[in-house]
Design a protein around this motif. Structure first.
Motif, PDB file in Angstrom:
ATOM      1  N   ALA A 129    -104.689 -64.358  60.500  1.00  0.00           N
ATOM      2  CA  ALA A 129    -103.701 -63.604  59.722  1.00  0.00           C
ATOM      3  C   ALA A 129    -102.506 -63.248  60.594  1.00  0.00           C
ATOM      4  N   GLY A 130    -101.316 -63.630  60.131  1.00  0.00           N
ATOM      5  CA  GLY A 130    -100.105 -63.282  60.854  1.00  0.00           C
ATOM      6  C   GLY A 130     -99.433 -62.032  60.336  1.00  0.00           C
ATOM      7  N   SER A 131    -100.033 -61.423  59.304  1.00  0.00           N
ATOM      8  CA  SER A 131     -99.456 -60.221  58.701  1.00  0.00           C
ATOM      9  C   SER A 131    -100.542 -59.488  57.932  1.00  0.00           C
ATOM     10  N   LEU A 132    -100.218 -58.274  57.516  1.00  0.00           N
ATOM     11  CA  LEU A 132    -101.149 -57.471  56.718  1.00  0.00           C
ATOM     12  C   LEU A 132    -101.468 -58.167  55.400  1.00  0.00           C
ATOM     13  N   ASP A 133    -100.447 -58.707  54.737  1.00  0.00           N
ATOM     14  CA  ASP A 133    -100.670 -59.392  53.464  1.00  0.00           C
ATOM     15  C   ASP A 133    -101.613 -60.577  53.624  1.00  0.00           C
ATOM     16  N   GLU A 134    -101.430 -61.321  54.705  1.00  0.00           N
ATOM     17  CA  GLU A 134    -102.302 -62.469  54.942  1.00  0.00           C
ATOM     18  C   GLU A 134    -103.745 -62.035  55.187  1.00  0.00           C
ATOM     19  N   ALA A 135    -103.934 -60.908  55.859  1.00  0.00           N
ATOM     20  CA  ALA A 135    -105.298 -60.415  56.104  1.00  0.00           C
ATOM     21  C   ALA A 135    -106.031 -60.223  54.773  1.00  0.00           C
ATOM     22  N   GLY A 136    -105.362 -59.595  53.813  1.00  0.00           N
ATOM     23  CA  GLY A 136    -105.982 -59.401  52.502  1.00  0.00           C
ATOM     24  C   GLY A 136    -106.182 -60.710  51.768  1.00  0.00           C
ATOM     25  N   GLU A 137    -105.192 -61.581  51.837  1.00  0.00           N
ATOM     26  CA  GLU A 137    -105.272 -62.856  51.122  1.00  0.00           C
ATOM     27  C   GLU A 137    -106.426 -63.714  51.627  1.00  0.00           C
ATOM     28  N   ASP A 179    -101.144 -60.404  67.063  1.00  0.00           N
ATOM     29  CA  ASP A 179     -99.786 -60.029  67.447  1.00  0.00           C
ATOM     30  C   ASP A 179     -99.178 -58.964  66.542  1.00  0.00           C
ATOM     31  N   PHE A 180     -99.382 -59.080  65.234  1.00  0.00           N
ATOM     32  CA  PHE A 180     -98.748 -58.089  64.347  1.00  0.00           C
ATOM     33  C   PHE A 180     -99.391 -56.710  64.493  1.00  0.00           C
ATOM     34  N   ILE A 181    -100.614 -56.664  64.959  1.00  0.00           N
ATOM     35  CA  ILE A 181    -101.277 -55.376  65.224  1.00  0.00           C
ATOM     36  C   ILE A 181    -100.632 -54.691  66.431  1.00  0.00           C
ATOM     37  N   TRP A 182    -100.473 -55.455  67.509  1.00  0.00           N
ATOM     38  CA  TRP A 182     -99.941 -54.874  68.748  1.00  0.00           C
ATOM     39  C   TRP A 182     -98.457 -54.550  68.650  1.00  0.00           C
ATOM     40  N   ALA A 183     -97.750 -55.254  67.752  1.00  0.00           N
ATOM     41  CA  ALA A 183     -96.305 -55.038  67.622  1.00  0.00           C
ATOM     42  C   ALA A 183     -95.953 -53.929  66.639  1.00  0.00           C
ATOM     43  N   ASP A 184     -96.935 -53.382  65.945  1.00  0.00           N
ATOM     44  CA  ASP A 184     -96.650 -52.380  64.912  1.00  0.00           C
ATOM     45  C   ASP A 184     -96.042 -51.122  65.542  1.00  0.00           C
ATOM     46  N   PRO A 185     -94.891 -50.674  65.048  1.00  0.00           N
ATOM     47  CA  PRO A 185     -94.241 -49.498  65.650  1.00  0.00           C
ATOM     48  C   PRO A 185     -95.049 -48.209  65.517  1.00  0.00           C
ATOM     49  N   ARG A 186     -95.996 -48.167  64.579  1.00  0.00           N
ATOM     50  CA  ARG A 186     -96.844 -46.972  64.417  1.00  0.00           C
ATOM     51  C   ARG A 186     -97.972 -46.935  65.436  1.00  0.00           C
ATOM     52  N   GLY A 187     -98.161 -48.061  66.130  1.00  0.00           N
ATOM     53  CA  GLY A 187     -99.260 -48.160  67.082  1.00  0.00           C
ATOM     54  C   GLY A 187    -100.355 -49.063  66.547  1.00  0.00           C
ATOM     55  N   GLU A 243    -103.579 -48.766  66.588  1.00  0.00           N
ATOM     56  CA  GLU A 243    -104.711 -48.127  65.898  1.00  0.00           C
ATOM     57  C   GLU A 243    -104.442 -48.016  64.399  1.00  0.00           C
ATOM     58  N   ALA A 244    -103.258 -47.544  64.040  1.00  0.00           N
ATOM     59  CA  ALA A 244    -102.903 -47.415  62.620  1.00  0.00           C
ATOM     60  C   ALA A 244    -102.856 -48.785  61.955  1.00  0.00           C
ATOM     61  N   ALA A 245    -102.293 -49.767  62.653  1.00  0.00           N
ATOM     62  CA  ALA A 245    -102.171 -51.110  62.085  1.00  0.00           C
ATOM     63  C   ALA A 245    -103.539 -51.745  61.850  1.00  0.00           C
ATOM     64  N   LEU A 246    -104.460 -51.560  62.799  1.00  0.00           N
ATOM     65  CA  LEU A 246    -105.788 -52.160  62.671  1.00  0.00           C
ATOM     66  C   LEU A 246    -106.561 -51.516  61.518  1.00  0.00           C
ATOM     67  N   MET A 247    -106.463 -50.206  61.391  1.00  0.00           N
ATOM     68  CA  MET A 247    -107.151 -49.524  60.284  1.00  0.00           C
ATOM     69  C   MET A 247    -106.579 -49.965  58.942  1.00  0.00           C
ATOM     70  N   GLU A 248    -105.264 -50.183  58.898  1.00  0.00           N
ATOM     71  CA  GLU A 248    -104.636 -50.642  57.663  1.00  0.00           C
ATOM     72  C   GLU A 248    -105.078 -52.073  57.325  1.00  0.00           C
ATOM     73  N   ALA A 249    -105.215 -52.905  58.352  1.00  0.00           N
ATOM     74  CA  ALA A 249    -105.696 -54.272  58.128  1.00  0.00           C
ATOM     75  C   ALA A 249    -107.127 -54.257  57.584  1.00  0.00           C
TER      76      ALA A 249
END
Length: 226
Positions: free
Chosen positions: A169-177, A190-198, A200-206
């Protein structure tokens, strides 16, 4: 005669790819929170190339943090370092690399494979004994198949074959798809580590996106069976 209901497939799990690891201290500071906050099945450690002794020491620094949380530690390539560094296995790119690595990794360690351009390559990987197949990662030029093509390949594999399949998955949308399409694991990086919120927040959202997509498709499958 009533048909036996197909058991529901498990919720897809996260497969977290690290940035290229040079100094592992930054990762050591963030990984415990990441692995505590989300259900990560495995971590793919990407090593910045240097001498073998240094790479082994970097893996050994990360291994307890990852493995003590119940996640597997896989190296991106570097099959020759797996046993010496205490890793659980390796991810290979292409059939030739998988064939070369199997005598070293089997039967005790995990051998996953990507870089599978055709259905024939994918089936060959399964027959050779790959522990998982990965679809959708960028090639050497950074090119990827379309999201639709990746989803189609995941669905095809999920319906016909036993070894787990992983969607890159290259993005949050792709993770769900990809979770909806039939992936057993969703690789995020990469999109997890690049998330401006950090991260941790990106991984939980994924993870939430994966669970929501899975719940939606499971409900649909039950309705169709009913």
């Amino acid at each position: 005669m009533a048909t036996k209901p197909v058991p529901p497939r498990p919720v897809p799990r996260l497969y977290l790819a690290t940035p290229d690891v040079d100094d592992p201290q930054d990762l050591l500071a963030s990984l415990p929170r990441l692995l505590a906050g989300a259900d990560v099945a495995a971590v793919l450690v990407r090593l910045k190339p240097t001498d073998q002794r240094t790479m082994i020491s970097r893996v050994k620094a990360l291994a307890p943090v990852i493995q003590d949380k119940g996640a597997a530690l896989l190296l991106d390539g570097h099959v020759e370092l797996v046993a010496r560094a205490g890793a659980d296995g390796a991810h290979l790119t292409g059939i030739a690399a998988l064939e070369d690595a199997l005598p070293t990794l089997k039967p005790d360690r995990i051998a996953g494979v990507g870089g599978l351009k055709t259905r024939h390559d994918s089936m060959a990987a399964g027959e050779l004994g790959a522990d998982y197949v990965l679809f959708g990662e960028p090639d050497a030029r950074g090119q990827r198949p379309s999201v639709e093509a990746i989803s189609e390949r995941l669905q095809w594999w999920d319906e016909l074959f036993e070894p787990p399949c992983v969607g890159f998955a290259g993005s949050l949308d792709e993770a769900g798809e990809f979770a909806a399409a039939g992936a057993d694991f969703v690789l995020v990086g990469d999109f997890i580590w690049a998330d401006p919120r950090g991260a941790e927040a990106a991984l939980m959202e994924a993870e939430q996106a994966i669970r929501q997509a899975y719940a939606a498709t499971s409900g649909k499958a039950k309705a169709e069976q009913g």
